[in-house]
Design a protein around this motif. Structure first.
Motif, PDB file in Angstrom:
ATOM      1  N   ARG A 129       0.832  -1.221   0.000  1.00  0.00           N
ATOM      2  CA  ARG A 129       0.000   0.000   0.000  1.00  0.00           C
ATOM      3  C   ARG A 129       0.857   1.258   0.000  1.00  0.00           C
ATOM      4  O   ARG A 129       2.011   1.240   0.387  1.00  0.00           O
ATOM      5  N   LYS A 130       0.203   2.357  -0.390  1.00  0.00           N
ATOM      6  CA  LYS A 130       0.835   3.674  -0.265  1.00  0.00           C
ATOM      7  C   LYS A 130       0.384   4.289   1.078  1.00  0.00           C
ATOM      8  O   LYS A 130      -0.695   3.957   1.567  1.00  0.00           O
ATOM      9  N   PRO A 131       1.146   5.200   1.633  1.00  0.00           N
ATOM     10  CA  PRO A 131       0.790   5.803   2.926  1.00  0.00           C
ATOM     11  C   PRO A 131      -0.630   6.367   2.981  1.00  0.00           C
ATOM     12  O   PRO A 131      -1.288   6.283   4.012  1.00  0.00           O
ATOM     13  N   ALA A 132      -1.123   6.926   1.862  1.00  0.00           N
ATOM     14  CA  ALA A 132      -2.457   7.533   1.868  1.00  0.00           C
ATOM     15  C   ALA A 132      -3.537   6.507   2.201  1.00  0.00           C
ATOM     16  O   ALA A 132      -4.625   6.866   2.662  1.00  0.00           O
ATOM     17  N   ALA A 133      -3.256   5.226   1.949  1.00  0.00           N
ATOM     18  CA  ALA A 133      -4.251   4.176   2.200  1.00  0.00           C
ATOM     19  C   ALA A 133      -4.086   3.542   3.579  1.00  0.00           C
ATOM     20  O   ALA A 133      -4.593   2.459   3.825  1.00  0.00           O
ATOM     21  N   LEU A 134      -3.375   4.220   4.481  1.00  0.00           N
ATOM     22  CA  LEU A 134      -3.152   3.680   5.830  1.00  0.00           C
ATOM     23  C   LEU A 134      -3.827   4.561   6.871  1.00  0.00           C
ATOM     24  O   LEU A 134      -4.001   5.766   6.671  1.00  0.00           O
ATOM     25  N   SER A 135      -4.171   3.952   8.004  1.00  0.00           N
ATOM     26  CA  SER A 135      -4.669   4.733   9.140  1.00  0.00           C
ATOM     27  C   SER A 135      -3.486   5.426   9.826  1.00  0.00           C
ATOM     28  O   SER A 135      -2.322   5.100   9.561  1.00  0.00           O
ATOM     29  N   GLY A 136      -3.810   6.350  10.726  1.00  0.00           N
ATOM     30  CA  GLY A 136      -2.758   7.061  11.463  1.00  0.00           C
ATOM     31  C   GLY A 136      -1.851   6.107  12.222  1.00  0.00           C
ATOM     32  O   GLY A 136      -0.627   6.244  12.222  1.00  0.00           O
ATOM     33  N   GLY A 137      -2.456   5.130  12.867  1.00  0.00           N
ATOM     34  CA  GLY A 137      -1.669   4.170  13.646  1.00  0.00           C
ATOM     35  C   GLY A 137      -0.763   3.335  12.763  1.00  0.00           C
ATOM     36  O   GLY A 137       0.380   3.029  13.127  1.00  0.00           O
ATOM     37  N   GLN A 138      -1.284   2.970  11.580  1.00  0.00           N
ATOM     38  CA  GLN A 138      -0.467   2.173  10.652  1.00  0.00           C
ATOM     39  C   GLN A 138       0.708   2.993  10.119  1.00  0.00           C
ATOM     40  O   GLN A 138       1.818   2.500  10.016  1.00  0.00           O
ATOM     41  N   ARG A 139       0.430   4.257   9.803  1.00  0.00           N
ATOM     42  CA  ARG A 139       1.531   5.121   9.327  1.00  0.00           C
ATOM     43  C   ARG A 139       2.615   5.250  10.389  1.00  0.00           C
ATOM     44  O   ARG A 139       3.801   5.243  10.097  1.00  0.00           O
ATOM     45  N   GLN A 140       2.148   5.363  11.624  1.00  0.00           N
ATOM     46  CA  GLN A 140       3.093   5.498  12.719  1.00  0.00           C
ATOM     47  C   GLN A 140       3.975   4.259  12.813  1.00  0.00           C
ATOM     48  O   GLN A 140       5.178   4.348  13.048  1.00  0.00           O
ATOM     49  N   ARG A 141       3.370   3.091  12.590  1.00  0.00           N
ATOM     50  CA  ARG A 141       4.158   1.858  12.641  1.00  0.00           C
ATOM     51  C   ARG A 141       5.132   1.756  11.468  1.00  0.00           C
ATOM     52  O   ARG A 141       6.228   1.215  11.612  1.00  0.00           O
ATOM     53  N   VAL A 142       4.714   2.289  10.311  1.00  0.00           N
ATOM     54  CA  VAL A 142       5.632   2.283   9.163  1.00  0.00           C
ATOM     55  C   VAL A 142       6.841   3.176   9.473  1.00  0.00           C
ATOM     56  O   VAL A 142       7.993   2.808   9.192  1.00  0.00           O
ATOM     57  N   ALA A 143       6.568   4.311  10.083  1.00  0.00           N
ATOM     58  CA  ALA A 143       7.677   5.208  10.445  1.00  0.00           C
ATOM     59  C   ALA A 143       8.626   4.516  11.433  1.00  0.00           C
ATOM     60  O   ALA A 143       9.848   4.622  11.325  1.00  0.00           O
ATOM     61  N   LEU A 144       8.043   3.767  12.360  1.00  0.00           N
ATOM     62  CA  LEU A 144       8.858   3.015  13.315  1.00  0.00           C
ATOM     63  C   LEU A 144       9.665   1.931  12.603  1.00  0.00           C
ATOM     64  O   LEU A 144      10.850   1.729  12.889  1.00  0.00           O
ATOM     65  N   ALA A 145       8.991   1.242  11.671  1.00  0.00           N
ATOM     66  CA  ALA A 145       9.664   0.164  10.939  1.00  0.00           C
ATOM     67  C   ALA A 145      10.851   0.722  10.164  1.00  0.00           C
ATOM     68  O   ALA A 145      11.930   0.128  10.127  1.00  0.00           O
ATOM     69  N   ARG A 146      10.640   1.887   9.566  1.00  0.00           N
ATOM     70  CA  ARG A 146      11.733   2.504   8.802  1.00  0.00           C
ATOM     71  C   ARG A 146      12.899   2.866   9.721  1.00  0.00           C
ATOM     72  O   ARG A 146      14.065   2.776   9.345  1.00  0.00           O
ATOM     73  N   ALA A 147      12.552   3.264  10.966  1.00  0.00           N
ATOM     74  CA  ALA A 147      13.618   3.571  11.917  1.00  0.00           C
ATOM     75  C   ALA A 147      14.341   2.300  12.372  1.00  0.00           C
ATOM     76  O   ALA A 147      15.544   2.310  12.626  1.00  0.00           O
ATOM     77  N   MET A 148      13.594   1.197  12.456  1.00  0.00           N
ATOM     78  CA  MET A 148      14.169  -0.048  12.975  1.00  0.00           C
ATOM     79  C   MET A 148      15.043  -0.767  11.971  1.00  0.00           C
ATOM     80  O   MET A 148      15.897  -1.575  12.340  1.00  0.00           O
ATOM     81  N   VAL A 149      14.811  -0.479  10.683  1.00  0.00           N
ATOM     82  CA  VAL A 149      15.361  -1.345   9.648  1.00  0.00           C
ATOM     83  C   VAL A 149      16.897  -1.364   9.648  1.00  0.00           C
ATOM     84  O   VAL A 149      17.522  -2.355   9.313  1.00  0.00           O
ATOM     85  N   ARG A 150      17.481  -0.268  10.115  1.00  0.00           N
ATOM     86  CA  ARG A 150      18.954  -0.218  10.141  1.00  0.00           C
ATOM     87  C   ARG A 150      19.513  -0.818  11.421  1.00  0.00           C
ATOM     88  O   ARG A 150      20.711  -0.818  11.639  1.00  0.00           O
ATOM     89  N   ASP A 151      18.629  -1.265  12.318  1.00  0.00           N
ATOM     90  CA  ASP A 151      19.067  -1.818  13.596  1.00  0.00           C
ATOM     91  C   ASP A 151      19.924  -0.810  14.376  1.00  0.00           C
ATOM     92  O   ASP A 151      21.064  -1.082  14.728  1.00  0.00           O
ATOM     93  N   PRO A 152      19.358   0.351  14.645  1.00  0.00           N
ATOM     94  CA  PRO A 152      20.138   1.413  15.292  1.00  0.00           C
ATOM     95  C   PRO A 152      20.395   1.095  16.761  1.00  0.00           C
ATOM     96  O   PRO A 152      19.675   0.297  17.363  1.00  0.00           O
ATOM     97  N   GLY A 153      21.391   1.734  17.318  1.00  0.00           N
ATOM     98  CA  GLY A 153      21.688   1.547  18.728  1.00  0.00           C
ATOM     99  C   GLY A 153      20.635   2.173  19.619  1.00  0.00           C
ATOM    100  O   GLY A 153      20.337   1.669  20.701  1.00  0.00           O
ATOM    101  N   ALA A 154      20.064   3.285  19.172  1.00  0.00           N
ATOM    102  CA  ALA A 154      19.064   3.970  19.993  1.00  0.00           C
ATOM    103  C   ALA A 154      17.992   4.585  19.100  1.00  0.00           C
ATOM    104  O   ALA A 154      18.260   4.971  17.963  1.00  0.00           O
TER     105      ALA A 154
END
Ligand SMILES: Nc1ncnc2c1ncn2[C@@H]1O[C@H](COP(=O)(O)OP(=O)(O)O)[C@@H](O)[C@H]1O
Ligand SMILES: [Mg+2]
Length: 378
Positions: A129-154
């Motif tokens: 899906r594209k972001p426009a087809a997501l709920s607010g909570g789902q978008r928030q999780r996508v943003a989190l997933a994008r942050a997690m993908v590099r396996d950051p220290g913090a």
């Protein structure tokens, strides 16, 4: 490993001192919340940790590396913003994988990692899906997933839940806590919402006008606020703060003001009498006492919260609030009598606002009222 050390960091924008001499030591794997009213410098502090702002003074270290002047891309930190900042023209899958593609990670490795992170956050069904087809909570999780993908220290998060409605906010809070436990990563999380801070933080750093006012566990800040600012910020409705005089009577100490005459949990010996203090009493610690009340007032308003009622009442010139199980059986205009256990009374200095603690550790064994953490000022 990701221990974050912020040492005497300040930030000025022209004449505005947004952050003033903040030091914080955030342990590896800790969930630290930066809490405070709007404009107190939370975002500025977080942006300096992220490398998006340069400190005017001070130093920031990640584990044993000084990162004060390191570019944001080189910090091994991931930032999640309130606005999510997703790319609208990219699918969820490509949004999540973006940081890896930007680093020219091999295609199969990117795909595997995106699938892994999407599974953790329950996004597998939404990858095309594209972001426009997501709920607010789902978008928030996508943003989190994008942050997690590099396996950051913090993870650095700036009010990530503030665009969600109340119900989704509370479920997402629980999800974030579970995610933090599963990842074991360091979280530095900004919010102005005391409920988020109380429910999610291992420790809270409460900021006021660019300074750290108190750092501690949620229980420490709630049970032993080091100042009237902390006492008034945490708790809903906030702690009643009433100017009062300390007197000795019947072998005990009491705090006295118009309509108020409450026993203090301190021995009489050597406490200066007739001193002015500010007495702090949490609304939920006030109990109805029709027969021999310590506090007498006139009810001005009753608010029904469902399980409890908020009884607003005046005692002398002050307006107080008591939170009592419904039905309390009083209405506007009624007289009300209440009591509070001595141990539930907080004392503060009337000028500095700092907590007064009892300390009986003087060499002669005599007790004295002292300012908690004396030597520090606001
Ligand atoms: N880029 C900037 N230029 C000038 N002033 C700024 C800038 N960013 C923040 N400030 C000021 O610094 C103070 C702290 O802002 P901020 O860190 O955004 O607070 P918070 O996130 O706690 O609401 C505010 O007075 C704000 O107006
Ligand atoms: Mg902010």
């Amino acid at each position: 490993m990701a221990r974050l050390r912020i040492e005497a960091v300040s930030k000025r924008f022209g004449r505005t001192e947004a952050v003033r001499g903040v030091s914080l030591d955030i342990a590896d794997g800790e969930f630290m919340v930066l809490l405070g009213p709007s404009g107190c410098g939370k975002s500025t502090l977080l942006r300096m940790v992220a490398g998006l702002e340069e400190p005017s003074e001070g130093r920031i270290a990640l584990d044993d590396t000084d990162i004060t002047h390191t570019g944001p891309q080189q910090r091994n930190l991931a930032m999640v913003f309130q606005s999510y900042a997703l790319y609208p023209h990219l699918t969820v899958s490509r949004n999540i994988g973006f940081p890896l593609r930007a680093r020219r990670s091999p295609r199969e490795r990117t795909a595997a990692r995106v699938a892994e992170v999407a599974a953790i956050l329950g996004l597998t069904e939404l990858l095309d899906r594209k972001p426009a087809a997501l709920s607010g909570g789902q978008r928030q999780r996508v943003a989190l997933a994008r942050a997690m993908v590099r396996d950051p220290g913090a993870f650095l998060m700036d009010e990530p839940l503030s665009n969600l409605d109340a119900k989704l906010r509370s479920t997402t809070r629980a999800e974030l806590v579970a995610l933090h436990q599963r990842l074991g990563a360091t979280f530095l999380y900004v919010t102005h919402d005391q409920v988020e801070a109380m429910t999610m933080a291992d420790r809270i750093a409460l900021l006021d006008r660019g300074r750290v006012e108190q750092v501690g566990t949620p229980a420490e800040l709630y049970d032993r606020p080091r100042s009237t600012f902390v006492a008034g910020f945490l708790g809903s409705p906030p702690m009643n703060l009433i100017p009062a005089t300390v007197i000795a009577r019947d072998g005990g100490l009491r705090a006295v003001a118009a309509g108020i005459d409450v026993e203090l949990p301190f021995p009489v010996s050597e406490f200066d009498q007739d001193v002015q203090i500010v007495a702090g009493m949490r609304p939920e610690r006030l109990r109805p006492e029709p027969d021999a009340p310590d506090i007498r007032g006139r009810v001005t308003r009753v608010e029904n919260l469902g399980g409890d009622e908020l009884i607003h009442f005046t005692a002398g010139a002050h307006t107080l609030c008591a939170r009592i199980r419904r039905p309390a059986g009083v209405a506007a205009g009624d007289h009300i009598g209440l009591r509070i256990a001595p141990a539930d009374i907080h004392l503060f200095h009337p000028d500095s606002g700092l907590r007064l603690a009892w300390r009986s550790t003087r060499p002669d064994g005599a007790a004295a009222a002292v300012v908690a953490g004396s030597g520090t000022t606001r």
